[in-house]
Scaffold this active site. Structure first.
Site, short mmCIF file in Angstrom:
data_model
loop_
_atom_site.label_atom_id
_atom_site.label_comp_id
_atom_site.label_asym_id
_atom_site.label_seq_id
_atom_site.Cartn_x
_atom_site.Cartn_y
_atom_site.Cartn_z
N TYR A 582 95.01 -32.32 53.20
CA TYR A 582 94.88 -31.22 54.16
C TYR A 582 95.99 -30.19 53.94
CZ TYR A 582 94.64 -28.76 58.67
OH TYR A 582 94.54 -27.81 59.65
N LYS A 586 96.28 -25.93 52.75
CA LYS A 586 96.82 -25.06 53.80
C LYS A 586 98.04 -24.28 53.27
CE LYS A 586 95.15 -24.96 57.56
NZ LYS A 586 93.95 -24.15 57.96
#
Ligand SMILES: [Zn+2]
Length: 684
Positions: A582, A586
């Site tokens: 994740y 990002k």
């Protein structure tokens, strides 16, 4: 046109009224006012009004004769008791002895004569109703009637169509002067059914609500039949696709914007509403469009919504949009210059007492494509488009039976700049994002929904994009009728393109994008499947890139700058263990934001990000909060407020940070931290 009167409905409203002390005449006044108001061929957006004269008992038990007249700006289709303020008749009738009276003085007398001093202001046409002796008076700007009377020989045509049952009142600006003229004509001619107000509308009257209403229907039907017999039939025109509308609308919108000279980087922008009915296409494709488009309004009060003329652009060719943009900007500049000259000339005539309104068009005609209504809000744009459609119909039909002729430019100015007309538009105080269009991805989720809501509250028109259409629709519904739900899967280039086409077609473009859609994947980075990484990159990096690209394309077509906002989360700067799948995309998203700031700063497009953490949302569900707080031996409350300030951070806090970035015109490449304080995630 058929009468909408239904005995059973009338009796239902009379019975309901009786329970709250509303007498039969008043209940039926409400009923037929609604019947008139619900038909756009009779009444459109505040144009038209009705009244009732009756005797009321005042607080001291004395009988007093009152006029109940529609409140200014009230919607006739939804009228209720509050929309029909009661005014003492006798002081109004006495005013007939005066030669003229100023607007402020007249409004003062009207207000002082109200039975309920807190009631809304009566219609600007109150004196017309006060002077006529009839119990029920109905006034509309029926489109078919306008086609008959907006003619060089309107009086002759009226005699032919209405056969002397309506007397003809020559054009006088609405207000006190018109009321005096109308009662003079009435007393001389004593027409059985009502009056024609030249270049303006029709009045019918009667001793019962039904009589006045059905006379209106009968007279308008006569006009409709007269026009229909002479109207030439035309074949259905070709229609362009919505993708083409989406390409052209941002160019039109950009051309019809102006720089805010008081605030560098700010623009005065408008929202668009597109229409392409057969009638519109036939009108804009006609040979004599140049003459007809400049011929003026069909009834004076339209001028406040549409200005006196539309902007006419050349037909756009899909392969030559750059050329179209250049010509559109020139034409819009010329429109503004002409509007400015028109204002100067007539303002000088009235002694330089008026303040110029913005010179931007409110209707744009694009041959081969359709028409755009423009307004500071979507609602205003829709109203401008509705009125433009009525104008198209009124002018086309006037030409079918003769030659369309409007009031003079001076008369239009007097109506456009009449303070009592301007008052219909409401307060000039606008929220800060008025005129701007914001698209939010992941808008079905907590942060996206809160952000869309905050932007709408700040005056923006909002499009809520989500892969889950039902969720987007639910959130849009909570915001209001102008909020647009759009299905958008940011992992699909085609879906993103279609979604931004839908936004541009619906509103005319986009100014602010909140790229927020995302989802979390976990895994220890040395062991995680490449598939997991790719999935996360598709959504958490490429999703943002697709959205930003689609938005920038529209922003460049508009040429009025823009604002890209990214939800980067704290993972972009402060990775968590096993959160690589994740956090890494990002982090790339943060770099993406900076690259947009760098590459498009010269175009006035700003790019900023919010670094938020620990928000209750789809990424941090109630179950996750329960298990994580338990694993750390904390209460849920302590877990959620485990930051320097000891405060839980909410989706609304994130929304306010995005809003701040949208408003900060000198800020780009910024990351705003919204996490209650986390030194490890602080920007350095
Ligand atoms: Zn009127």
């Amino acid at each position: 046109m058929k009468s909408g009167w239904v005995d059973r409905d009338a009796e239902t409203i009379v019975a309901a009224g009786a329970k709250s002390g509303i007498d039969r005449d008043l209940a039926l006044r409400i009923y037929t006012t609604r019947l008139l108001g619900r038909d756009p061929k009779l009444v459109l957006h505040g144009g038209g009004n009705t009244s009732l004269k009756e005797v009321m008992r005042d607080r001291l038990g004395a009988d007093v004769e009152v006029l109940r007249v529609k409140a200014t700006g009230a919607d006739m289709a939804m009228i209720d008791l509050a929309g029909l303020p009661a005014v003492r008749l006798s002081p109004l009738r006495k005013l007939r002895a005066l030669g003229e009276i100023g607007d402020d003085e007249l409004v003062g007398i009207e207000r002082a004569s109200l039975i309920d001093l807190a009631a809304a202001n009566p219609s600007v046409e109150i004196m017309l109703h006060a002077f006529l002796p009839h119990k029920f008076v109905d006034h509309t700007h029926a489109t078919a009637v306008l086609s008959v009377i907006d003619q060089p020989d309107g009086e002759k045509k009226c005699a032919e169509v209405f056969g002397g049952r309506l007397a003809f009142v020559p054009y006088v600006m609405p207000g006190f002067g018109l009321a005096k003229k109308a009662i003079d004509v009435f007393e001389r001619a004593k027409p059985s059914d009502g009056l024609i107000l030249s270049k303006h509308g029709i009045v019918t009257y009667g001793e019962s609500a039904r009589e006045a209403y059905e006379r209106m229907i009968e007279m308008v039907s006569r006009a409709e039949e007269f026009v229909a017999r002479r109207r030439k039939s035309v074949s259905a025109p070709a229609r362009r696709g919505s993708a083409e509308v989406a390409q052209i609308a941002p160019i039109v919108r950009g051309a019809c914007s102006e720089r805010d000279k008081t605030n560098e980087g700010a623009w005065r922008r408008l929202v668009l509403e597109f229409r392409a009915t057969d009638a519109v296409l036939n009108f804009i494709n006609a040979k004599d469009l140049a003459r007809l488009s400049q011929a003026g309004v069909v009834t004076p009060d339209h001028a406040i919504r549409t200005k006196n003329w539309p902007l006419v652009l050349p037909p756009p060719e899909p392969a030559k949009l750059a050329e179209f943009a250049r010509v559109a900007h020139d034409a819009a500049d010329q429109f503004a210059a002409r509007y400015h000259r028109y204002f100067e000339q007539h303002n000088a005539r009235v002694g330089h007492i008026k303040h110029e309104l913005d010179p931007l068009p409110r209707v744009v005609l694009v041959p081969g494509l359709g028409l755009f209504g423009l307004g500071r809000t979507k609602r205003d744009a829709e109203i401008a488009a509705d009125i433009a459609e009525t104008w198209v119909e009124g002018v086309s039909d006037a030409e079918a039976i003769g030659r369309f002729e409007s009031i003079s430019e001076a008369d239009m100015f007097d109506c456009e700049y009449w303070p009592l007309e301007q008052a219909k538009l409401g307060s000039p105080k606008e929220p800060p994002l008025t005129g701007q269009i914001a698209a939010v991805t992941g808008a079905g989720g907590a942060i996206g929904a809160a952000t869309a809501k905050a932007f709408a509250a700040a005056g923006a028109e909002v499009a809520l994009l989500d892969v889950n259409f039902a969720a987007a629709r639910e959130q849009a519904k909570a915001i209001g009728p102008s909020a647009l739900p759009v299905v958008c899967d940011v992992t699909s280039a085609a879906s993103v393109r279609a979604a931004f086409d839908a936004v541009a077609a619906a509103f005319g473009g986009v100014d602010i994008v909140v790229s927020n859609a995302g989802a979390a994947w976990q895994g220890r980075i040395g062991e995680v499947d490449e598939d997991v990484m790719r999935k996360s990159f598709e959504l958490n990096f490429y999703g943002h890139q697709r959205v930003a690209q689609a938005a920038v394309k529209i922003m460049l077509a508009q040429g009025t700058g823009g604002c890209l906002l990214f939800n980067v989360s704290k993972q972009a700067v402060n990775p968590g263990p096993n959160f690589g799948p994740y956090g890494i995309p990002k982090a790339a998203e943060l770099a993406l934001m900076r690259q947009y700031a760098l590459d498009y700063g010269g175009d006035g497009i700003r790019a900023n990000a919010v670094n938020a953490d620990r928000i209750r949302s789809g990424l941090l569900t109630a179950d996750m909060i329960a298990s994580r707080s338990k694993a750390r031996g904390l209460s849920e409350k302590d877990y959620m407020s485990g930051n320097l300030l000891g405060r839980e951070v909410t989706a609304d806090d994130v929304a306010q940070a995005f809003l701040h970035q949208a408003l900060a015109l000198k800020t780009t490449a910024d990351v705003t931290t919204v996490d209650g304080g986390n030194i490890a995630a602080a920007m350095r």
